[in-house]
Scaffold this motif. Sequence first.
Motif, mmCIF file in Angstrom:
data_model
loop_
_atom_site.group_PDB
_atom_site.id
_atom_site.type_symbol
_atom_site.label_atom_id
_atom_site.label_comp_id
_atom_site.label_asym_id
_atom_site.label_seq_id
_atom_site.Cartn_x
_atom_site.Cartn_y
_atom_site.Cartn_z
ATOM 1 N N LEU A 122 0.841 -1.184 0.000
ATOM 2 C CA LEU A 122 0.000 0.000 0.000
ATOM 3 C C LEU A 122 0.888 1.249 0.000
ATOM 4 O O LEU A 122 2.113 1.146 0.109
ATOM 5 N N PRO A 123 0.330 2.455 -0.146
ATOM 6 C CA PRO A 123 1.152 3.675 -0.132
ATOM 7 C C PRO A 123 2.056 3.738 1.086
ATOM 8 O O PRO A 123 1.695 3.291 2.179
ATOM 9 N N ARG A 124 3.234 4.305 0.910
ATOM 10 C CA ARG A 124 4.268 4.284 1.942
ATOM 11 C C ARG A 124 3.810 4.816 3.295
ATOM 12 O O ARG A 124 4.133 4.218 4.339
ATOM 13 N N PRO A 125 3.064 5.927 3.374
ATOM 14 C CA PRO A 125 2.615 6.389 4.699
ATOM 15 C C PRO A 125 1.743 5.368 5.423
ATOM 16 O O PRO A 125 1.825 5.225 6.645
ATOM 17 N N VAL A 126 0.903 4.638 4.670
ATOM 18 C CA VAL A 126 0.064 3.612 5.274
ATOM 19 C C VAL A 126 0.923 2.467 5.792
ATOM 20 O O VAL A 126 0.750 1.988 6.920
ATOM 21 N N GLU A 127 1.878 2.026 4.974
ATOM 22 C CA GLU A 127 2.763 0.931 5.371
ATOM 23 C C GLU A 127 3.624 1.321 6.578
ATOM 24 O O GLU A 127 4.004 0.472 7.381
ATOM 25 N N PHE A 128 3.920 2.603 6.722
ATOM 26 C CA PHE A 128 4.779 3.047 7.821
ATOM 27 C C PHE A 128 4.043 3.031 9.151
ATOM 28 O O PHE A 128 4.625 2.698 10.185
ATOM 29 N N ILE B 184 -3.281 -3.175 15.060
ATOM 30 C CA ILE B 184 -3.708 -2.142 14.119
ATOM 31 C C ILE B 184 -2.510 -1.338 13.635
ATOM 32 O O ILE B 184 -2.377 -1.048 12.443
ATOM 33 N N LEU B 185 -1.618 -0.990 14.544
ATOM 34 C CA LEU B 185 -0.461 -0.155 14.210
ATOM 35 C C LEU B 185 0.804 -0.998 14.130
ATOM 36 O O LEU B 185 1.022 -1.894 14.950
ATOM 37 N N ILE B 186 1.652 -0.672 13.159
ATOM 38 C CA ILE B 186 2.961 -1.319 13.042
ATOM 39 C C ILE B 186 4.043 -0.476 13.712
ATOM 40 O O ILE B 186 5.199 -0.912 13.819
ATOM 41 N N VAL B 187 3.678 0.711 14.195
ATOM 42 C CA VAL B 187 4.674 1.601 14.795
ATOM 43 C C VAL B 187 5.274 1.003 16.057
ATOM 44 O O VAL B 187 6.431 1.308 16.396
ATOM 45 N N TRP B 188 4.525 0.159 16.763
ATOM 46 C CA TRP B 188 5.088 -0.474 17.967
ATOM 47 C C TRP B 188 6.280 -1.343 17.583
ATOM 48 O O TRP B 188 7.298 -1.364 18.294
ATOM 49 N N ASP B 189 6.165 -2.079 16.491
ATOM 50 C CA ASP B 189 7.289 -2.909 16.042
ATOM 51 C C ASP B 189 8.483 -2.051 15.649
ATOM 52 O O ASP B 189 9.632 -2.407 15.916
ATOM 53 N N LEU C 71 9.191 0.852 16.918
ATOM 54 C CA LEU C 71 9.732 1.430 18.149
ATOM 55 C C LEU C 71 10.520 0.414 18.972
ATOM 56 O O LEU C 71 11.540 0.758 19.581
ATOM 57 N N PHE C 72 10.044 -0.840 19.008
ATOM 58 C CA PHE C 72 10.625 -1.834 19.910
ATOM 59 C C PHE C 72 11.464 -2.889 19.192
ATOM 60 O O PHE C 72 11.756 -3.949 19.745
ATOM 61 N N GLY C 73 11.856 -2.607 17.942
ATOM 62 C CA GLY C 73 12.861 -3.411 17.265
ATOM 63 C C GLY C 73 12.418 -4.749 16.739
ATOM 64 O O GLY C 73 13.256 -5.628 16.510
ATOM 65 N N SER C 74 11.119 -4.937 16.514
ATOM 66 C CA SER C 74 10.650 -6.229 16.008
ATOM 67 C C SER C 74 10.100 -6.145 14.585
ATOM 68 O O SER C 74 9.468 -7.092 14.112
ATOM 69 N N PHE C 75 10.359 -5.032 13.899
ATOM 70 C CA PHE C 75 9.827 -4.867 12.549
ATOM 71 C C PHE C 75 10.788 -5.417 11.494
ATOM 72 O O PHE C 75 12.001 -5.217 11.567
ATOM 73 N N VAL C 76 10.224 -6.122 10.524
ATOM 74 C CA VAL C 76 10.970 -6.583 9.347
ATOM 75 C C VAL C 76 10.072 -6.386 8.130
ATOM 76 O O VAL C 76 8.911 -6.816 8.141
ATOM 77 N N PRO C 77 10.569 -5.752 7.066
ATOM 78 C CA PRO C 77 9.747 -5.590 5.858
ATOM 79 C C PRO C 77 9.681 -6.882 5.055
ATOM 80 O O PRO C 77 10.541 -7.756 5.197
ATOM 81 N N GLU C 78 8.689 -6.985 4.225
ATOM 82 C CA GLU C 78 8.544 -8.150 3.358
ATOM 83 C C GLU C 78 9.481 -8.019 2.170
ATOM 84 O O GLU C 78 9.411 -7.062 1.406
ATOM 85 N N THR C 79 10.389 -8.972 2.039
ATOM 86 C CA THR C 79 11.322 -8.999 0.899
ATOM 87 C C THR C 79 11.182 -10.333 0.172
ATOM 88 O O THR C 79 10.629 -10.396 -0.917
ATOM 89 N N ASP C 80 11.656 -11.411 0.791
ATOM 90 C CA ASP C 80 11.493 -12.743 0.203
ATOM 91 C C ASP C 80 10.041 -13.202 0.350
ATOM 92 O O ASP C 80 9.319 -12.774 1.265
ATOM 93 N N ARG C 81 9.637 -14.075 -0.548
ATOM 94 C CA ARG C 81 8.282 -14.620 -0.472
ATOM 95 C C ARG C 81 8.136 -15.461 0.798
ATOM 96 O O ARG C 81 8.928 -16.367 1.056
ATOM 97 N N PRO C 82 7.124 -15.196 1.615
ATOM 98 C CA PRO C 82 6.956 -15.959 2.859
ATOM 99 C C PRO C 82 6.583 -17.422 2.609
ATOM 100 O O PRO C 82 5.905 -17.750 1.637
ATOM 101 N N VAL C 83 7.046 -18.271 3.509
ATOM 102 C CA VAL C 83 6.622 -19.672 3.567
ATOM 103 C C VAL C 83 5.794 -19.801 4.836
ATOM 104 O O VAL C 83 6.313 -19.637 5.942
ATOM 105 N N TYR C 84 4.517 -20.078 4.690
ATOM 106 C CA TYR C 84 3.606 -20.027 5.827
ATOM 107 C C TYR C 84 3.585 -21.335 6.601
ATOM 108 O O TYR C 84 3.982 -22.384 6.114
ATOM 109 N N GLY C 85 3.077 -21.232 7.824
ATOM 110 C CA GLY C 85 2.965 -22.397 8.682
ATOM 111 C C GLY C 85 3.963 -22.360 9.816
ATOM 112 O O GLY C 85 4.424 -21.295 10.231
ATOM 113 N N LEU C 86 4.313 -23.538 10.322
ATOM 114 C CA LEU C 86 5.230 -23.684 11.438
ATOM 115 C C LEU C 86 6.555 -24.243 10.949
ATOM 116 O O LEU C 86 6.624 -24.829 9.867
ATOM 117 N N THR C 87 7.587 -24.091 11.748
ATOM 118 C CA THR C 87 8.868 -24.673 11.355
ATOM 119 C C THR C 87 8.805 -26.194 11.359
ATOM 120 O O THR C 87 9.573 -26.860 10.678
#
Length: 306
Positions: free
Chosen positions: A176-182, A208-213, A215-231
């Motif tokens: 989505l637009p960058r301000p929304v993603e931020f 609802i908000l990604i700003v907590w991540d 702020l607290f160092g748990s944010f990662v952007p989507e780059t590689d295609r995710p593999v869903y499920g459990l390890t």
Amino acid sequence: MPHLPNAVMWSIPAFVLLAVVEMVSYRFHPDDDAEGYAAKDAATSVTMGLGSLVFDLLWKIPIVAIYAAIYELTPLHVPVVWWTLPLMLLAQDFFYYWSHRGHHVIRILWACHVVHHSSRKFNFTTALRQPWTTWTVWPFYVPMIALGVHPAAVAFCSSVNLVYQFWIHTERIGNLPRPVEFVFNTPSHHRVHHASQGGYLDRNFGGILIVWDRLFGSFVPETDRPVYGLTKNIDTYNPLRVATHEYAAIARDIAAARDWRERAGRVFRGPGWQPATAPEAGLPEAGSPEAGPEAGRPEPVGESVR
């Protein structure tokens, strides 16, 4: 007592409609890079969602009693008016972040939340795959009650948060637009959260908000295609097993533990935690420079999965 609706119950028709629209979109516009739908998986997710409505009513009885007692004891009382509701939603989202994060890093809490991550698909029905043991969530919202927020207002804010998260469980929406993603949690951010590969594990906990991540160092952007499920996927569509498999694994690990320290670790440490083993004669101790990275880490007895 404020009269506030349960946003989840009011939103069920919209959930059903959007899931049907998404299914039809895959039928007429397939995407080879998306997981799409599988009938058994979707049926399990819907069953888990319906079951959660029933079990949540049972858990509410003791939780409401505890919340009511705390609310009666606190001298603070926040009025439920037009300008306090946004602040309550913000506070609830903040505590949701810590609840969600805690349910990923403490195994007994993960045993509840693992249900939501057990599908290898990522679609609107995945949002409905909810746990049946949400008795582990209530302590995280005690500060709101102690600060004078009425329990009914906390419940309303929690239902709004859950409704918001429905639409972010999809692969049909890109960036989505960058301000929304931020600022906000989006499908892109939540795809990362549901991924099972190493760099994506335990990231993007926001509701609802990604700003907590951020702020607290748990944010990662989507780059590689995710593999869903459990390890370590559980390979079952049985709702009872989906709901309880990690509790069963914890019980097996506790039964096989050598001492009380290990038993406590199996319950309160991370889902992948393993105790260090005593060094055998002539072998380097786990963690020493001579030992390899897996030394002293036996195979788990149970089925703890991430």
